[in-house]
Motif scaffolding. Structure first.
Motif, PDB file in Angstrom:
ATOM      1  N   LEU A 156      39.389 121.139  56.882  1.00 21.58           N
ATOM      2  CA  LEU A 156      38.781 121.560  58.141  1.00 21.58           C
ATOM      3  C   LEU A 156      38.805 120.426  59.159  1.00 21.58           C
ATOM      4  CD1 LEU A 156      35.596 123.326  56.714  1.00 21.58           C
ATOM      5  CD2 LEU A 156      37.704 124.433  57.466  1.00 21.58           C
ATOM      6  N   PRO A 157      38.772 120.756  60.455  1.00 21.34           N
ATOM      7  CA  PRO A 157      38.600 119.705  61.471  1.00 21.34           C
ATOM      8  C   PRO A 157      37.264 118.988  61.246  1.00 21.34           C
ATOM      9  CG  PRO A 157      39.232 121.794  62.478  1.00 21.34           C
ATOM     10  CD  PRO A 157      38.908 122.099  61.046  1.00 21.34           C
ATOM     11  N   PRO A 158      37.179 117.706  61.547  1.00 24.59           N
ATOM     12  CA  PRO A 158      35.945 116.956  61.284  1.00 24.59           C
ATOM     13  C   PRO A 158      34.681 117.611  61.827  1.00 24.59           C
ATOM     14  CG  PRO A 158      37.691 115.455  61.907  1.00 24.59           C
ATOM     15  CD  PRO A 158      38.246 116.840  62.085  1.00 24.59           C
ATOM     16  N   GLU A 159      34.773 118.244  63.000  1.00 21.68           N
ATOM     17  CA  GLU A 159      33.578 118.843  63.599  1.00 21.68           C
ATOM     18  C   GLU A 159      33.082 120.069  62.838  1.00 21.68           C
ATOM     19  OE1 GLU A 159      37.200 120.515  65.751  1.00 21.68           O
ATOM     20  OE2 GLU A 159      36.499 118.557  65.027  1.00 21.68           O
ATOM     21  N   ARG A 160      33.906 120.623  61.933  1.00 22.48           N
ATOM     22  CA  ARG A 160      33.498 121.802  61.170  1.00 22.48           C
ATOM     23  C   ARG A 160      33.107 121.476  59.729  1.00 22.48           C
ATOM     24  NH1 ARG A 160      37.653 126.388  60.994  1.00 22.48           N
ATOM     25  NH2 ARG A 160      35.889 127.312  59.881  1.00 22.48           N
ATOM     26  N   ARG A 161      33.074 120.213  59.369  1.00 23.69           N
ATOM     27  CA  ARG A 161      32.760 119.822  57.998  1.00 23.69           C
ATOM     28  C   ARG A 161      31.240 119.774  57.809  1.00 23.69           C
ATOM     29  NH1 ARG A 161      37.191 114.867  57.766  1.00 23.69           N
ATOM     30  NH2 ARG A 161      39.046 116.213  57.935  1.00 23.69           N
ATOM     31  N   ASP A 162      30.689 120.872  57.346  1.00 23.81           N
ATOM     32  CA  ASP A 162      29.240 120.994  57.171  1.00 23.81           C
ATOM     33  C   ASP A 162      28.840 120.443  55.802  1.00 23.81           C
ATOM     34  OD1 ASP A 162      26.599 121.702  56.994  1.00 23.81           O
ATOM     35  OD2 ASP A 162      26.899 123.785  57.625  1.00 23.81           O
ATOM     36  N   PRO A 163      27.993 119.411  55.739  1.00 26.31           N
ATOM     37  CA  PRO A 163      27.566 118.865  54.441  1.00 26.31           C
ATOM     38  C   PRO A 163      26.892 119.900  53.557  1.00 26.31           C
ATOM     39  CG  PRO A 163      26.949 117.399  56.249  1.00 26.31           C
ATOM     40  CD  PRO A 163      27.434 118.662  56.886  1.00 26.31           C
ATOM     41  N   ALA A 164      26.340 120.942  54.160  1.00 24.87           N
ATOM     42  CA  ALA A 164      25.657 121.962  53.371  1.00 24.87           C
ATOM     43  C   ALA A 164      26.606 122.657  52.411  1.00 24.87           C
ATOM     44  CB  ALA A 164      25.003 122.990  54.294  1.00 24.87           C
ATOM     45  N   VAL A 165      27.891 122.736  52.760  1.00 21.87           N
ATOM     46  CA  VAL A 165      28.874 123.358  51.864  1.00 21.87           C
ATOM     47  C   VAL A 165      28.919 122.603  50.539  1.00 21.87           C
ATOM     48  CG1 VAL A 165      31.321 123.840  51.526  1.00 21.87           C
ATOM     49  CG2 VAL A 165      30.269 124.279  53.753  1.00 21.87           C
ATOM     50  N   SER A 166      29.058 121.294  50.615  1.00 23.66           N
ATOM     51  CA  SER A 166      29.099 120.478  49.402  1.00 23.66           C
ATOM     52  C   SER A 166      27.795 120.591  48.621  1.00 23.66           C
ATOM     53  CB  SER A 166      29.359 119.008  49.770  1.00 23.66           C
ATOM     54  OG  SER A 166      29.241 118.182  48.622  1.00 23.66           O
ATOM     55  N   HIS A 167      26.672 120.607  49.316  1.00 26.15           N
ATOM     56  CA  HIS A 167      25.377 120.665  48.640  1.00 26.15           C
ATOM     57  C   HIS A 167      25.205 121.983  47.885  1.00 26.15           C
ATOM     58  CE1 HIS A 167      23.815 117.610  51.838  1.00 26.15           C
ATOM     59  NE2 HIS A 167      24.611 117.062  50.932  1.00 26.15           N
ATOM     60  N   HIS A 168      25.617 123.087  48.493  1.00 25.24           N
ATOM     61  CA  HIS A 168      25.484 124.389  47.832  1.00 25.24           C
ATOM     62  C   HIS A 168      26.388 124.469  46.599  1.00 25.24           C
ATOM     63  CE1 HIS A 168      22.701 126.505  50.406  1.00 25.24           C
ATOM     64  NE2 HIS A 168      23.394 126.187  51.492  1.00 25.24           N
ATOM     65  N   VAL A 169      27.631 124.009  46.737  1.00 26.92           N
ATOM     66  CA  VAL A 169      28.552 124.041  45.594  1.00 26.92           C
ATOM     67  C   VAL A 169      28.054 123.112  44.494  1.00 26.92           C
ATOM     68  CG1 VAL A 169      30.927 123.671  44.836  1.00 26.92           C
ATOM     69  CG2 VAL A 169      30.486 124.629  47.092  1.00 26.92           C
ATOM     70  N   ARG A 170      27.565 121.955  44.884  1.00 24.25           N
ATOM     71  CA  ARG A 170      27.019 120.998  43.906  1.00 24.25           C
ATOM     72  C   ARG A 170      25.878 121.613  43.118  1.00 24.25           C
ATOM     73  NH1 ARG A 170      23.419 116.907  46.813  1.00 24.25           N
ATOM     74  NH2 ARG A 170      22.156 118.812  46.782  1.00 24.25           N
ATOM     75  N   ASP A 171      24.907 122.189  43.809  1.00 28.21           N
ATOM     76  CA  ASP A 171      23.727 122.721  43.132  1.00 28.21           C
ATOM     77  C   ASP A 171      24.082 123.910  42.245  1.00 28.21           C
ATOM     78  OD1 ASP A 171      22.267 120.792  44.412  1.00 28.21           O
ATOM     79  OD2 ASP A 171      21.479 122.116  45.962  1.00 28.21           O
ATOM     80  N   ALA A 172      24.998 124.761  42.717  1.00 28.36           N
ATOM     81  CA  ALA A 172      25.408 125.908  41.905  1.00 28.36           C
ATOM     82  C   ALA A 172      26.151 125.456  40.653  1.00 28.36           C
ATOM     83  CB  ALA A 172      26.283 126.842  42.734  1.00 28.36           C
ATOM     84  N   THR A 173      27.004 124.444  40.806  1.00 28.99           N
ATOM     85  CA  THR A 173      27.772 123.949  39.660  1.00 28.99           C
ATOM     86  C   THR A 173      26.873 123.286  38.630  1.00 28.99           C
ATOM     87  OG1 THR A 173      29.695 123.591  41.092  1.00 28.99           O
ATOM     88  CG2 THR A 173      29.670 122.448  38.968  1.00 28.99           C
ATOM     89  N   ILE A 174      25.982 122.431  39.086  1.00 28.86           N
ATOM     90  CA  ILE A 174      25.098 121.733  38.155  1.00 28.86           C
ATOM     91  C   ILE A 174      24.148 122.718  37.478  1.00 28.86           C
ATOM     92  CG2 ILE A 174      23.231 120.034  38.018  1.00 28.86           C
ATOM     93  CD1 ILE A 174      24.689 118.371  40.074  1.00 28.86           C
ATOM     94  N   ALA A 175      23.698 123.732  38.211  1.00 31.59           N
ATOM     95  CA  ALA A 175      22.830 124.746  37.605  1.00 31.59           C
ATOM     96  C   ALA A 175      23.567 125.524  36.521  1.00 31.59           C
ATOM     97  CB  ALA A 175      22.317 125.702  38.684  1.00 31.59           C
ATOM     98  N   ALA A 176      24.885 125.687  36.683  1.00 36.00           N
ATOM     99  CA  ALA A 176      25.663 126.464  35.710  1.00 36.00           C
ATOM    100  C   ALA A 176      25.959 125.687  34.436  1.00 36.00           C
ATOM    101  CB  ALA A 176      26.974 126.915  36.349  1.00 36.00           C
ATOM    102  N   ILE A 177      25.964 124.353  34.505  1.00 37.76           N
ATOM    103  CA  ILE A 177      26.372 123.578  33.332  1.00 37.76           C
ATOM    104  C   ILE A 177      25.238 122.781  32.697  1.00 37.76           C
ATOM    105  CG2 ILE A 177      28.737 123.377  34.182  1.00 37.76           C
ATOM    106  CD1 ILE A 177      28.171 120.567  35.079  1.00 37.76           C
ATOM    107  N   THR A 178      24.055 122.773  33.331  1.00 38.64           N
ATOM    108  CA  THR A 178      22.926 122.029  32.771  1.00 38.64           C
ATOM    109  C   THR A 178      21.685 122.913  32.723  1.00 38.64           C
ATOM    110  OG1 THR A 178      22.121 121.156  34.893  1.00 38.64           O
ATOM    111  CG2 THR A 178      23.833 119.888  33.769  1.00 38.64           C
ATOM    112  N   THR A 179      20.666 122.407  32.072  1.00 37.82           N
ATOM    113  CA  THR A 179      19.380 123.088  32.014  1.00 37.82           C
ATOM    114  C   THR A 179      18.301 122.155  32.558  1.00 37.82           C
ATOM    115  OG1 THR A 179      18.933 122.271  29.780  1.00 37.82           O
ATOM    116  CG2 THR A 179      20.065 124.394  29.978  1.00 37.82           C
ATOM    117  N   ASP A 180      17.227 122.752  33.071  1.00 45.32           N
ATOM    118  CA  ASP A 180      16.128 121.955  33.619  1.00 45.32           C
ATOM    119  C   ASP A 180      15.343 121.258  32.521  1.00 45.32           C
ATOM    120  OD1 ASP A 180      16.732 122.642  36.233  1.00 45.32           O
ATOM    121  OD2 ASP A 180      15.450 124.412  36.201  1.00 45.32           O
TER     122      ASP A 180
END
Length: 226
Positions: A156-180
């Motif tokens: 994506l162009p730099p102005e469209r790189r939303d950090p929230a995208v990485s955060h959502h993918v990160r949290d979903a991935t870690i939730a899928a492979i780990t337990t609280d």
């Protein structure tokens, strides 16, 4: 500096400034103050030079991670490692693409060192009873998601790189492979198999053959139940 170091520095700077196309033999030789034959003698060709640049990038990336002390929470360390990974990609877009592209000859030693670092982190999570998948599967899921998120943002162009995208993918991935909480406190054999598999290397009462057989059984239980 020695000619090799000057050439690598010049190629790395040109890559950062103008991408792969900017790393020409003529540009590198001019910036490093060497003759073109010196590049061919030390690196073989442009492909060899770019491979060395990628290896140097990996070495710097891994060294930065190794300097950071581990906390008491390996899952929190995994989350922080994701953020560092994506931040490195966004700060070094051309280098990151070069580092992560497939190479038929296999992974460089620097890349293997980075994988060993990540494998050790997953081993800590498994030993704590907080890994919901077999280690190798969890490692591949995490790597695929992390690299995919970084490359998607870089597309994506730099102005469209939303950090929230990485955060959502990160949290979903870690939730899928780990337990609280430690997985062994939940019913079912899969979580117990994952945790026992993580500590199998410390078992002294079994022979190597017995350990290999037990490891195979535990992996099958974890995969089937998971």
């Amino acid at each position: 500096m020695e000619p090799r170091e000057r050439i690598l520095d010049a190629a790395s700077a040109l890559l950062a400034e103008g991408g792969r196309d900017a790393v020409s033999t003529r540009a590198v030789s001019a910036r490093a103050g060497v003759q073109a034959p010196t590049i061919y003698r030390l690196f073989g060709d442009k492909r060899g030079l770019l491979d060395e640049v990628a290896a140097a990038g990996y070495a710097s990336y891994v060294a930065d991670k190794l300097r950071r002390p581990a906390s008491d929470d390996p899952v929190a360390d995994l989350r922080r490692g994701w953020d560092l990974h994506v931040a490195f990609a966004l700060a070094n877009p051309a280098l990151y693409v070069l580092m992560t592209e497939p190479r038929p000859e296999g992974r460089a030693p620097e890349q293997l060192e980075g994988m060993a670092y990540l494998e050790a982190m997953f081993a800590r999570i498994a030993a704590a009873g907080r890994l919901a998948l077999p280690e190798e599967l969890a490692l591949q899921v995490f790597g695929a998601a992390g690299n995919g998120a970084a490359l998607m943002l870089l597309s994506l162009p730099p102005e469209r790189r939303d950090p929230a995208v990485s955060h959502h993918v990160r949290d979903a991935t870690i939730a899928a492979i780990t337990t609280d909480t430690p997985a062994v406190s939940e019913p079912g054999p899969a979580a117990a198999a994952v945790t026992l598999r993580a500590g199998l290397g410390d078992v002294a009462v079994l022979s190597a053959t017995e350990k290999a057989l037990l490891a195979e059984w535990l992996d099958r239980i974890a995969s089937a139940e998971g």
